[in-house]
Enzyme design. Structure first.
Site, short mmCIF file in Angstrom:
data_model
loop_
_atom_site.label_atom_id
_atom_site.label_comp_id
_atom_site.label_asym_id
_atom_site.label_seq_id
_atom_site.Cartn_x
_atom_site.Cartn_y
_atom_site.Cartn_z
N ARG A 96 0.83 -1.20 0.00
CA ARG A 96 0.00 0.00 0.00
C ARG A 96 0.87 1.26 0.00
O ARG A 96 0.53 2.26 -0.60
CB ARG A 96 -0.91 0.00 1.23
CG ARG A 96 -1.98 -1.06 1.16
CD ARG A 96 -2.96 -0.92 2.29
NE ARG A 96 -3.99 -1.94 2.22
CZ ARG A 96 -3.91 -3.12 2.83
NH1 ARG A 96 -2.87 -3.43 3.55
NH2 ARG A 96 -4.89 -3.98 2.73
N ASP A 156 -9.88 -4.41 8.43
CA ASP A 156 -9.02 -5.42 9.06
C ASP A 156 -9.69 -5.96 10.32
O ASP A 156 -9.62 -7.17 10.61
CB ASP A 156 -7.66 -4.80 9.41
CG ASP A 156 -7.14 -3.96 8.26
OD1 ASP A 156 -6.21 -4.38 7.58
OD2 ASP A 156 -7.72 -2.87 8.04
N ARG A 159 -12.25 -8.41 9.21
CA ARG A 159 -11.63 -9.67 8.79
C ARG A 159 -11.19 -10.48 10.02
O ARG A 159 -11.38 -11.70 10.08
CB ARG A 159 -10.41 -9.37 7.91
CG ARG A 159 -10.80 -8.87 6.54
CD ARG A 159 -9.60 -8.35 5.75
NE ARG A 159 -9.99 -8.06 4.37
CZ ARG A 159 -9.33 -7.24 3.57
NH1 ARG A 159 -8.25 -6.63 3.99
NH2 ARG A 159 -9.76 -7.04 2.32
N HIS A 183 -3.46 0.61 8.41
CA HIS A 183 -4.18 -0.35 7.57
C HIS A 183 -3.13 -0.87 6.61
O HIS A 183 -2.88 -0.29 5.55
CB HIS A 183 -5.33 0.35 6.84
CG HIS A 183 -5.92 -0.49 5.72
ND1 HIS A 183 -6.48 -1.72 5.93
CD2 HIS A 183 -6.03 -0.25 4.39
CE1 HIS A 183 -6.92 -2.19 4.77
NE2 HIS A 183 -6.65 -1.32 3.82
N1 LIG Z 1 -9.28 1.40 2.61
C1 LIG Z 1 -9.52 0.14 2.27
O1 LIG Z 1 -9.75 -0.71 3.14
C2 LIG Z 1 -9.49 -0.24 0.82
C3 LIG Z 1 -9.95 -1.49 0.38
C4 LIG Z 1 -9.93 -1.76 -0.97
C5 LIG Z 1 -9.43 -0.82 -1.85
N2 LIG Z 1 -8.98 0.37 -1.40
C6 LIG Z 1 -8.42 1.40 -2.26
O2 LIG Z 1 -9.45 2.13 -2.89
C7 LIG Z 1 -8.93 2.75 -4.05
C8 LIG Z 1 -9.85 2.49 -5.23
O3 LIG Z 1 -9.84 1.10 -5.56
P1 LIG Z 1 -10.73 0.56 -6.76
O4 LIG Z 1 -10.54 -0.91 -6.80
O5 LIG Z 1 -12.10 1.13 -6.67
O6 LIG Z 1 -9.97 1.24 -7.98
P2 LIG Z 1 -10.56 1.51 -9.45
O7 LIG Z 1 -9.38 1.66 -10.34
O8 LIG Z 1 -11.61 0.49 -9.78
O9 LIG Z 1 -11.30 2.93 -9.30
C9 LIG Z 1 -10.63 4.12 -9.12
C10 LIG Z 1 -11.47 5.22 -9.74
O10 LIG Z 1 -10.84 6.46 -9.43
C11 LIG Z 1 -11.01 7.30 -10.56
N3 LIG Z 1 -10.04 8.38 -10.54
C12 LIG Z 1 -8.70 8.32 -10.75
N4 LIG Z 1 -8.16 9.55 -10.67
C13 LIG Z 1 -9.17 10.41 -10.36
C14 LIG Z 1 -9.24 11.80 -10.15
N5 LIG Z 1 -8.16 12.56 -10.22
N6 LIG Z 1 -10.44 12.34 -9.87
C15 LIG Z 1 -11.55 11.57 -9.81
N7 LIG Z 1 -11.54 10.24 -10.01
C16 LIG Z 1 -10.37 9.66 -10.29
C17 LIG Z 1 -10.83 6.35 -11.74
O11 LIG Z 1 -11.36 6.90 -12.95
C18 LIG Z 1 -11.58 5.11 -11.26
O12 LIG Z 1 -12.94 5.12 -11.65
C19 LIG Z 1 -7.51 2.19 -4.23
O13 LIG Z 1 -6.57 3.08 -3.72
C20 LIG Z 1 -7.55 0.92 -3.39
O14 LIG Z 1 -6.25 0.52 -2.95
C21 LIG Z 1 -9.02 0.68 -0.09
#
Ligand SMILES: NC(=O)c1ccc[n+]([C@@H]2O[C@H](COP(=O)([O-])OP(=O)(O)OC[C@H]3O[C@@H](n4cnc5c(N)ncnc54)[C@H](O)[C@@H]3O)[C@@H](O)[C@H]2O)c1
Length: 321
Positions: A96, A156, A159, A183
């Site tokens: 991450r 977490d 989980r 995280h």
């Molecule tokens: N916090 C958590 O527990 C957790 C869990 C899973 C995923 N995540 C994180 O969430 C984030 C998103 O994951 P995902 O699988 O949905 O990714 P994804 O690629 O499916 O979606 C990301 C979206 O962000 C948009 N985007 C990118 N740049 C942008 C900007 N400048 N302005 C507006 N929109 C923008 C993209 O067009 C896309 O639709 C990742 O960083 C991932 O690691 C966090």
């Protein structure tokens, strides 16, 4: 209709920035919950946001009347919560923290705009690395720290509780155990306070006539910590559980529930830990962070939490904020 101050506020408007896997799944869960009266989707990829809106609108007859549209940052005005899920996702083998520079640059184009149009709302960050980006969002937004929250270890902790529930044969909602800190790889299981019905886990085992095995507990923690890697290897991304966690946080805010959740926020004066965002059990209400609870941790847990804070501070220190 006469325009009044009241009619210009939107008490249950939720804005979602970034509607990929996580953002779109959260929007779907939110629509089915009926908690929000308005949901605005904002994404760099406008047509993706429009497609999600159409699909969600066609869900409405099975759910709740909800105004859903593809918007821009001005539509964050009056939102109770703006949930940020935009950014690059974790790739197989990537930690991450590897993502930090990429997503900090993206946040520079998002967070100041959200804060400009919505200075009174709450920012809820899901994008990884979530603790660092929660700190970045606090800095870039100039909002009070209580109104900048990261989903942190809510996932977490879920989980962990699920795996413990499978091991001990009780409902996961009856397991009270927390993952604190980052995280990510340096997260910390709070074994000393983990309990079922107020019974510490070794006592619960003794009462059931089972042996308590620290080896089994260590395996459960490893599975908890490494779950994202395992899921990403198999399906490319994780999104259902985090979306449900975001739902729980938004529910606590909209319904002013004072719920204790392991979310990330800016920590000060905590076992010598200062000026970093990480997760601890936190009372969440309509104003965001009401109180970070001071846990009576043992020496080992304190050392691990400090180490986790150190990892995060080092990364934050590498950013030009
Ligand atoms: N916090 C958590 O527990 C957790 C869990 C899973 C995923 N995540 C994180 O969430 C984030 C998103 O994951 P995902 O699988 O949905 O990714 P994804 O690629 O499916 O979606 C990301 C979206 O962000 C948009 N985007 C990118 N740049 C942008 C900007 N400048 N302005 C507006 N929109 C923008 C993209 O067009 C896309 O639709 C990742 O960083 C991932 O690691 C966090």
């Amino acid at each position: 209709m006469v325009s009044t101050a009241a009619s210009q506020s939107h008490p249950s408007r939720i804005a979602i920035v970034g509607v990929g896997n996580v953002g779109a799944t959260f929007a779907y869960a939110l629509l089915l919950s009926g908690l929000a009266s308005e949901i605005v989707l904002i994404d760099l990829n406008r047509s993706r946001a429009e497609g999600e809106v159409m699909d969600l609108n066609h869900t409405e007859p099975f759910a709740h009347p909800t105004r859903i549209w593809a918007g821009d940052y001005s539509d964050c005005a009056g939102a109770a919560v703006t949930v940020v899920c935009a950014g690059a996702a974790q790739k197989p083998g990537e930690t991450r923290l590897d993502l930090v520079k990429k997503n900090t640059a993206i946040f520079r184009s998002i967070v100041p705009e959200v804060a400009r149009y919505n200075p009174n709302g709450i920012l809820l960050i899901a994008t990884n690395p979530v603790d660092v980006l929660t700190y970045v969002s606090w800095k870039l937004s100039s909002l009070p720290a209580a109104r900048v929250i990261g989903s942190g270890t809510i996932l977490d902790t879920a989980r962990f509780r699920y795996l413990l529930s499978q091991h001990f044969g009780v409902d996961s909602r009856s397991v009270h155990a927390y993952i604190v800190g980052e995280h990510g790889d340096s997260e910390v299981p709070v074994w000393s306070l983990a309990n079922i019905a107020g019974m510490r886990l070794p006592d619960f085992c003794a009462a059931q006539g089972h042996d308590y095995s620290q080896l089994d507990m260590d395996k459960i923690f490893e599975q908890t910590r490494d779950a994202a890697y395992q899921i990403i290897q198999r399906k490319g991304a994780t999104f259902y559980a985090v979306a449900a966690g975001l739902m729980r946080i938004v529910e606590a805010i909209l319904r002013d529930q004072s719920t204790v959740l392991s979310i990330s926020s800016r920590i000060e004066h905590y076992y010598g830990i200062d000026d970093v965002c990480l997760s601890l059990p936190t009372v969440v209400d309509r104003d965001g962070v009401e109180q970070v609870l001071h846990l009576a941790l043992n020496e080992q847990e304190i050392a691990a939490l400090r180490q986790s804070a150190g990892v995060l501070k080092e990364t934050i220190g590498q950013l030009d904020l």
